[in-house]
Design a protein around this motif. Structure first.
Motif, PDB file in Angstrom:
ATOM      1  N   UNK A 231      21.856  -0.215 -16.076  1.00 57.42           N
ATOM      2  CA  UNK A 231      20.412   0.068 -16.034  1.00 57.42           C
ATOM      3  C   UNK A 231      19.867   0.136 -14.602  1.00 57.42           C
ATOM      4  N   UNK A 232      20.456  -0.604 -13.677  1.00 60.91           N
ATOM      5  CA  UNK A 232      19.994  -0.575 -12.282  1.00 60.91           C
ATOM      6  C   UNK A 232      20.232   0.800 -11.655  1.00 60.91           C
ATOM      7  N   UNK A 233      21.342   1.400 -12.000  1.00 57.29           N
ATOM      8  CA  UNK A 233      21.655   2.744 -11.489  1.00 57.29           C
ATOM      9  C   UNK A 233      20.608   3.738 -11.983  1.00 57.29           C
ATOM     10  N   UNK A 234      20.217   3.603 -13.248  1.00 63.70           N
ATOM     11  CA  UNK A 234      19.192   4.491 -13.813  1.00 63.70           C
ATOM     12  C   UNK A 234      17.859   4.293 -13.089  1.00 63.70           C
ATOM     13  N   UNK A 235      17.470   3.033 -12.867  1.00 59.86           N
ATOM     14  CA  UNK A 235      16.207   2.731 -12.187  1.00 59.86           C
ATOM     15  C   UNK A 235      16.145   3.390 -10.812  1.00 59.86           C
ATOM     16  N   UNK A 236      17.279   3.432 -10.125  1.00 57.50           N
ATOM     17  CA  UNK A 236      17.323   3.978  -8.765  1.00 57.50           C
ATOM     18  C   UNK A 236      17.000   5.472  -8.726  1.00 57.50           C
ATOM     19  N   UNK A 237      17.399   6.203  -9.759  1.00 58.81           N
ATOM     20  CA  UNK A 237      17.297   7.669  -9.698  1.00 58.81           C
ATOM     21  C   UNK A 237      16.328   8.295 -10.709  1.00 58.81           C
ATOM     22  N   UNK A 238      15.724   7.477 -11.565  1.00 60.83           N
ATOM     23  CA  UNK A 238      14.993   8.064 -12.704  1.00 60.83           C
ATOM     24  C   UNK A 238      13.814   8.942 -12.287  1.00 60.83           C
ATOM     25  N   UNK A 239      13.155   8.622 -11.160  1.00 58.26           N
ATOM     26  CA  UNK A 239      11.983   9.422 -10.755  1.00 58.26           C
ATOM     27  C   UNK A 239      12.253  10.228  -9.496  1.00 58.26           C
ATOM     28  N   UNK A 240      13.491  10.622  -9.320  1.00 56.54           N
ATOM     29  CA  UNK A 240      13.879  11.210  -8.030  1.00 56.54           C
ATOM     30  C   UNK A 240      13.180  12.544  -7.759  1.00 56.54           C
ATOM     31  N   UNK A 241      12.921  13.350  -8.793  1.00 59.36           N
ATOM     32  CA  UNK A 241      12.216  14.622  -8.594  1.00 59.36           C
ATOM     33  C   UNK A 241      11.017  14.718  -9.527  1.00 59.36           C
ATOM     34  N   UNK A 242       9.925  15.250  -8.969  1.00 60.31           N
ATOM     35  CA  UNK A 242       8.744  15.521  -9.795  1.00 60.31           C
ATOM     36  C   UNK A 242       8.147  16.829  -9.293  1.00 60.31           C
TER      37      UNK A 242
END
Ligand code: CP
Length: 304
Positions: A231-242
């Motif tokens: 889950x930490x890996x997901x948190x790091x990249x989840x909002x990378x592009x908008x």
């Protein structure tokens, strides 16, 4: 073994173009009662909105009847029945099976034990070939051609089965690629090698701004929480592009934004109002393309 659609490689370039032609015909004339004697099974072991409902709509518009499930927890799999036995049973009931399953390779396995055609509606991070065909249809409809286009694929290029299948299908049409992803979600090496072997140009970027201007198709993807074990890996990249509407200034007038959907935060709502947004129409196109795929695998497209 009947012909199935498991990977986009199962269809030649000629077959792909035939499906797109038939889909155009179905878009013009949306109800064709050519499968009145057929039963289509839609069995979904993973959540879906578009794929399952568009397959069901496509089957209904062709006059077929639909059976299936969208929650394997309500089937005898919960009692320990194997995928093999499940497929053998369903292929006794239906003339064609549409299957989504979280395990990579499960659709190919199903096609090897089934007596009727299998359509892969997504197997883990591997392939989603019907999404690819509707993506190709959408590209052709918006650009007037498939040849010689520049595609910028953005987001989760590591686990994104839609980008893997689309990259392979576009290789028939002399494309150029930009792959925009954070380090953790880069396009896997095997797909980059696939392009290099065919002398198809690509470059990798980490920033979205500055890489939109010369693009014909901006293919946005969601960072897929369900594919991460940490889950930490997901948190790091989840909002990378908008992507926002203001970022589209200076892009090609006919540039179109595609997204397999669902979206989370990677496309702001203000983009929906721009002439570049095509993702909702893209999802609608799925009905016509899936009508064409079903009809083709059941041998009904020769006389259309
Ligand atoms: N594009 C796509 O596969 O959407 P669903 O997961 O809703 O089917």
């Amino acid at each position: 073994m009947p012909k199935s659609l498991i990977s986009i490689h199962d269809f030649s370039k000629e077959e792909i173009l035939h499906i797109l032609e038939v889909a155009k015909d179905f878009e013009r004339d949306k109800c064709r009662n050519i499968l009145g004697d057929k039963v289509i099974a839609c069995i979904f072991f993973e959540p879906s909105t578009r794929t399952r409902l568009s397959f069901e709509t496509a089957s209904n518009r062709l006059g077929a009847r639909v059976i299936g499930f969208s929650d394997a927890g309500n089937t005898s799999i919960s009692k320990g029945e194997s995928l093999k036995d499940t497929i053998k049973m369903v292929s006794n009931y239906a003339d064609l099976i549409v299957m989504r399953h979280p395990l990579e390779g499960s659709a190919r396995y199903a096609s090897e034990v089934s007596s009727v055609p299998i359509i892969n509606a997504g197997d883990g991070a591997n392939q989603h070939p019907t999404q690819t065909l509707l993506d190709l249809y959408s590209i052709q409809q918006t650009q007037g051609r498939l040849d010689g286009l520049r595609l910028n694929m953005v987001g989760d290029l590591k686990y994104g089965r839609t980008v893997h299948s689309l990259l392979q299908a576009m290789s028939h049409f002399s494309p150029e690629f930009i792959f925009t992803a954070p380090e953790e979600l880069r396009m896997p090496k095997e797909y980059l090698e696939f392009l290099s072997e065919r002398n198809i140009p690509y470059r990798e970027e980490t920033e979205l701004s500055g890489n939109i201007k010369d693009t014909d198709i901006l293919y946005m993807t969601r960072v897929q929480q369900e594919r991460f074990t940490d889950p930490m890996e997901y948190e790091k990249v989840k909002d990378v592009y908008r992507l926002t509407a203001s970022m589209l200034e200076g892009c090609k007038p006919n540039m179109k934004i595609l997204h397999p959907l669902p979206r989370v935060s990677e496309i702001a709502d203000d983009v929906d109002e721009t002439p570049h947004a095509y993702y909702f129409k893209q999802a609608e196109n799925g009905v016509y393309v899936r009508m064409a795929i079903i009809a083709y695998l059941l041998g009904k497209t020769n006389n259309l």
